[in-house]
Design a protein around this motif. Structure first.
Motif, PDB file in Angstrom:
ATOM      1  N   ASN A  24     -35.845 -29.983 -72.004  1.00 24.77           N
ATOM      2  CA  ASN A  24     -36.428 -31.135 -71.419  1.00 24.77           C
ATOM      3  C   ASN A  24     -37.412 -31.096 -70.317  1.00 24.77           C
ATOM      4  OD1 ASN A  24     -34.299 -32.818 -72.887  1.00 24.77           O
ATOM      5  ND2 ASN A  24     -32.837 -32.480 -71.499  1.00 24.77           N
ATOM      6  N   TYR A  25     -37.830 -29.676 -70.306  1.00 27.70           N
ATOM      7  CA  TYR A  25     -38.704 -29.461 -69.335  1.00 27.70           C
ATOM      8  C   TYR A  25     -39.581 -28.402 -69.897  1.00 27.70           C
ATOM      9  CZ  TYR A  25     -41.550 -30.225 -65.118  1.00 27.70           C
ATOM     10  OH  TYR A  25     -42.727 -30.445 -64.397  1.00 27.70           O
ATOM     11  N   ASN A  26     -40.509 -28.142 -70.668  1.00 30.40           N
ATOM     12  CA  ASN A  26     -41.121 -27.132 -71.040  1.00 30.40           C
ATOM     13  C   ASN A  26     -42.535 -27.004 -70.792  1.00 30.40           C
ATOM     14  OD1 ASN A  26     -41.886 -25.003 -72.877  1.00 30.40           O
ATOM     15  ND2 ASN A  26     -40.290 -25.445 -74.442  1.00 30.40           N
ATOM     16  N   HIS A  27     -42.904 -26.357 -69.494  1.00 28.27           N
ATOM     17  CA  HIS A  27     -44.153 -26.111 -69.042  1.00 28.27           C
ATOM     18  C   HIS A  27     -44.487 -24.562 -68.529  1.00 28.27           C
ATOM     19  CE1 HIS A  27     -44.717 -30.684 -68.996  1.00 28.27           C
ATOM     20  NE2 HIS A  27     -43.629 -30.602 -68.670  1.00 28.27           N
ATOM     21  N   MET A  28     -45.513 -24.556 -68.570  1.00 34.61           N
ATOM     22  CA  MET A  28     -45.915 -23.114 -67.896  1.00 34.61           C
ATOM     23  C   MET A  28     -47.323 -23.444 -67.283  1.00 34.61           C
ATOM     24  SD  MET A  28     -47.242 -20.797 -71.096  1.00 34.61           S
ATOM     25  CE  MET A  28     -45.630 -21.004 -72.045  1.00 34.61           C
ATOM     26  N   THR A  29     -47.675 -22.466 -66.363  1.00 35.80           N
ATOM     27  CA  THR A  29     -49.072 -22.575 -65.696  1.00 35.80           C
ATOM     28  C   THR A  29     -49.392 -20.996 -65.059  1.00 35.80           C
ATOM     29  OG1 THR A  29     -50.329 -23.743 -63.920  1.00 35.80           O
ATOM     30  CG2 THR A  29     -48.366 -22.583 -63.188  1.00 35.80           C
ATOM     31  N   LYS A  30     -50.683 -20.781 -65.179  1.00 40.99           N
ATOM     32  CA  LYS A  30     -51.270 -19.263 -64.801  1.00 40.99           C
ATOM     33  C   LYS A  30     -51.663 -19.501 -63.482  1.00 40.99           C
ATOM     34  CE  LYS A  30     -55.076 -16.368 -65.614  1.00 40.99           C
ATOM     35  NZ  LYS A  30     -56.726 -16.172 -66.387  1.00 40.99           N
ATOM     36  N   LEU A  31     -51.268 -18.428 -62.654  1.00 41.88           N
ATOM     37  CA  LEU A  31     -51.205 -18.375 -61.348  1.00 41.88           C
ATOM     38  C   LEU A  31     -52.831 -18.221 -61.104  1.00 41.88           C
ATOM     39  CD1 LEU A  31     -48.144 -18.189 -61.248  1.00 41.88           C
ATOM     40  CD2 LEU A  31     -48.570 -16.315 -59.363  1.00 41.88           C
ATOM     41  N   SER A  32     -53.248 -18.589 -59.927  1.00 39.75           N
ATOM     42  CA  SER A  32     -54.454 -18.539 -59.580  1.00 39.75           C
ATOM     43  C   SER A  32     -54.973 -17.281 -58.940  1.00 39.75           C
ATOM     44  CB  SER A  32     -55.050 -19.543 -58.490  1.00 39.75           C
ATOM     45  OG  SER A  32     -54.394 -19.595 -57.416  1.00 39.75           O
ATOM     46  N   ASP A  33     -56.153 -16.712 -58.726  1.00 38.83           N
ATOM     47  CA  ASP A  33     -56.491 -15.567 -57.934  1.00 38.83           C
ATOM     48  C   ASP A  33     -55.734 -15.550 -56.782  1.00 38.83           C
ATOM     49  OD1 ASP A  33     -57.877 -14.500 -60.393  1.00 38.83           O
ATOM     50  OD2 ASP A  33     -59.701 -14.940 -59.517  1.00 38.83           O
ATOM     51  N   ALA A  34     -55.914 -16.722 -55.929  1.00 39.07           N
ATOM     52  CA  ALA A  34     -55.472 -16.725 -54.282  1.00 39.07           C
ATOM     53  C   ALA A  34     -53.838 -16.577 -54.754  1.00 39.07           C
ATOM     54  CB  ALA A  34     -55.769 -18.078 -53.879  1.00 39.07           C
TER      55      ALA A  34
END
Length: 198
Positions: free
Chosen positions: A177-187
């Protein structure tokens, strides 16, 4: 306070009057530290990656607010020291942030055991989050907590990849019910680098 420290001891704790003198400047310092350690995933999930500084400040804020004395100091040390990364892991406070209480309650009931569905991928090598086991964060009825404390253990290969500063770090949730991802920034990556042992 130093990122090289892995534990907060009684000798690191200031008295309330001493802390009052630096409280404002410490809060200003933390704004920058926390900004680079905050990662949003999807519409309402946020990860706050912890370190010595964030936990030192958290302990002092609890002591400042509650005024529990020596007994409280020992309790706070026991509660927050495990959230300082040990040099071979990242540690995060994971929060489900929904202002409306009715919607939040409904969503928490649909996200049972989300704490077991969180991972970090470093150049394709996956590390599954390990929740703190101090209490059950999902009830028997399937309602999860709005706050979770997670450890991401790292292999030697993952640690070296982060130190090279060219790796891709993906933080993800694969709950049905919550399928998400994100790429971490350089910071983000640069801030987390300080959590690793040399």
């Amino acid at each position: 306070m130093s990122a090289e420290n892995r534990n907060i001891t009684r000798s690191d704790i200031l008295s309330i009057p001493e802390y009052e003198k630096i409280r404002k400047s410490n809060k200003e310092k933390l704004i920058g530290i926390k900004r680079d350690r905050r990662v949003h995933i999807g519409p309402f999930a946020t990860f706050y990656f912890e370190n010595y500084d964030t936990m030192w400040s958290q302990i002092h804020e609890m002591l400042y607010i509650e005024r529990g004395g020596e007994e409280q100091i020992e309790d706070e040390l026991a509660a927050y020291n495990p959230l300082i990364p040990n040099g071979r892991e990242f540690v995060a406070t994971f929060m489900i942030e929904i202002e409306d209480p009715v919607r939040r309650d409904r969503m928490l009931h649909s996200l049972g055991y989300i704490e077991d569905k969180i991972y970090m991928s470093i150049d394709g090598e996956r590390s599954n989050a390990i929740p703190e086991d101090d209490v059950d964060r999902t009830t028997a009825e399937g309602k999860t907590s709005a706050i979770h404390f997670l450890h991401f253990p790292l292999s030697s290969t993952q640690m070296e990849a982060v130190k090279q500063k060219t790796c891709e770090i993906i933080l993800g949730i694969d709950h049905q019910n919550y399928n998400h991802m994100t790429k971490l920034s350089d910071a983000n990556r640069e801030a987390l680098l300080s959590d690793l042992a040399d």
